[in-house]
Design a protein around this motif. Structure first.
Motif, mmCIF file in Angstrom:
data_model
loop_
_atom_site.group_PDB
_atom_site.id
_atom_site.type_symbol
_atom_site.label_atom_id
_atom_site.label_comp_id
_atom_site.label_asym_id
_atom_site.label_seq_id
_atom_site.Cartn_x
_atom_site.Cartn_y
_atom_site.Cartn_z
ATOM 1 N N PHE A 26 0.830 -1.203 0.000
ATOM 2 C CA PHE A 26 0.000 0.000 0.000
ATOM 3 C C PHE A 26 0.866 1.256 0.000
ATOM 4 O O PHE A 26 0.642 2.193 -0.789
ATOM 5 N N VAL A 27 1.875 1.284 0.880
ATOM 6 C CA VAL A 27 2.755 2.451 0.958
ATOM 7 C C VAL A 27 3.531 2.628 -0.350
ATOM 8 O O VAL A 27 3.701 3.751 -0.840
ATOM 9 N N LEU A 71 -2.675 12.353 4.427
ATOM 10 C CA LEU A 71 -3.862 11.519 4.558
ATOM 11 C C LEU A 71 -4.477 11.669 5.949
ATOM 12 O O LEU A 71 -3.892 11.236 6.937
ATOM 13 N N GLY A 72 -5.644 12.276 6.013
ATOM 14 C CA GLY A 72 -6.400 12.273 7.257
ATOM 15 C C GLY A 72 -7.111 10.939 7.403
ATOM 16 O O GLY A 72 -7.006 10.059 6.542
ATOM 17 N N ALA A 79 -8.585 5.504 0.714
ATOM 18 C CA ALA A 79 -7.438 5.015 -0.064
ATOM 19 C C ALA A 79 -7.154 3.551 0.233
ATOM 20 O O ALA A 79 -6.877 2.759 -0.680
ATOM 21 N N ALA A 80 -7.212 3.165 1.504
ATOM 22 C CA ALA A 80 -6.925 1.778 1.888
ATOM 23 C C ALA A 80 -7.982 0.830 1.328
ATOM 24 O O ALA A 80 -7.665 -0.270 0.859
ATOM 25 N N LEU A 122 -7.060 -1.782 6.121
ATOM 26 C CA LEU A 122 -6.533 -2.449 4.936
ATOM 27 C C LEU A 122 -6.757 -3.953 5.009
ATOM 28 O O LEU A 122 -7.217 -4.573 4.042
ATOM 29 N N ALA A 123 -6.441 -4.554 6.153
ATOM 30 C CA ALA A 123 -6.610 -6.005 6.302
ATOM 31 C C ALA A 123 -8.073 -6.406 6.145
ATOM 32 O O ALA A 123 -8.395 -7.359 5.423
ATOM 33 N N CYS A 124 -8.964 -5.682 6.791
ATOM 34 C CA CYS A 124 -10.394 -6.006 6.693
ATOM 35 C C CYS A 124 -10.896 -5.812 5.270
ATOM 36 O O CYS A 124 -11.700 -6.613 4.761
#
Length: 219
Positions: A26-27, A71-72, A79-80, A122-124
Motif C-alpha cells: 500500500f505504501v 492523509l487524514g 485510499a486503503a 486495509l486487512a479487513c
C-alpha cells in the motif's frame, strides 16, 4: 447437556494468507502515485542512516510516514479500501492453500481470528474483497497526526498475544504463522503450524517453542 465451545483458530495474514507485506504494498503504491515522496525519502536518508544501526523499525516508520503524508483518517480509509479492491484482483497475490485452510476451519465451525501486523482497515478490506466476511480481525492501528496518519499500535510479536487477551481470548487450539514474530502466538497454541518455513527457520522456531511444530507449504 452442555454444548462444547468452538475451537479458536488463529491465522497470521502477511505470508500466510497473502504473499508479501500488504501494508508495504500500500505504501509503495502511495509513493508510485506521488513521486515527490521519493524526494522526501532521499532528503531523510541521512537521518535514516543514523537510525539504522540502532533500530530497523524506526527507518521503516519514517518511510511509511512519508507515504502517509497528507492523509487524514477519512482519506486514509478511502485510499486503503480502494487499494484493497485492487490488490484482491492481482493474480497469484494470495496463498491459495491458506485461504482454503481458513475456509475449512470456518466450515468446521471453528472460531477463526486473523491476527496481523497489517493495518486494520486495509486487512479487513482485503478479506472482504476475497469474500471472507464475518471474520474477527485483530490488527495494527493508526491515529491521525499533524501531517497524516501515524502508527498507534503495531500488532506484532507479543503484542498479538496482548491483543488477544484484550479481545477476551486467553486460549487457542491452532495457530498459523510464518516468522519468528509469530513465536509468542504459536507458543500458546495446542497445535502450532509454520507456513512456508525454511529448515533453518523451523529449527529456530522449534527451539523457541520448546517442541516440534507442524509445517505446511502454501502457494
Amino acid at each position: 447437556m452442555a454444548v462444547a465451545a468452538p475451537r479458536v483458530v488463529l491465522f497470521d495474514f502477511d505470508g500466510v494468507l497473502i504473499h508479501g507485506d500488504s501494508f508495504y504494498l500500500f505504501v509503495r503504491e502511495r509513493y508510485r502515485r506521488a513521486p515527490w515522496r521519493y524526494v522526501l525519502a532521499l532528503l531523510a536518508a541521512p537521518l535514516l542512516l543514523l537510525l539504522r544501526p540502532f533500530s530497523r523499525r524506526w527507518p521503516l516508520r519514517v518511510l511509511a510516514g512519508i507515504g502517509l503524508l497528507g492523509l487524514g483518517e477519512r482519506r486514509y480509509q478511502t485510499a486503503a479500501t480502494a487499494f484493497a479492491a485492487v490488490l484482491a484482483r492481482r493474480p497469484r497475490q494470495f496463498c491459495r492453500g491458506g485461504l482454503q485452510a481458513l475456509r475449512r476451519h470456518q466450515l468446521a465451525g471453528d472460531r477463526v481470528i486473523v491476527v496481523t501486523g497489517c493495518e486494520q482497515t486495509l486487512a479487513c478490506g482485503i478479506l472482504q474483497q476475497l469474500g471472507l466476511d464475518g471474520l474477527e480481525v485483530l490488527a495494527s492501528q493508526l491515529r491521525p497526526g499533524w501531517f497524516g496518519m501515524r502508527l498507534r499500535r503495531h500488532n506484532v510479536g507479543r503484542r498479538k498475544v496482548q491483543s488477544l487477551a484484550e479481545h477476551g481470548i486467553d486460549a487457542w487450539q491452532v495457530a498459523y504463522g510464518d516468522s519468528m514474530y509469530d513465536a509468542a502466538m504459536l507458543k500458546q497454541a495446542a497445535e502450532a503450524v509454520l507456513v512456508n518455513g525454511t529448515p533453518a527457520l523451523c529449527k529456530k522456531m522449534e527451539k523457541a517453542l520448546g517442541r516440534t511444530i507442524g509445517r505446511v507449504e502454501w502457494f
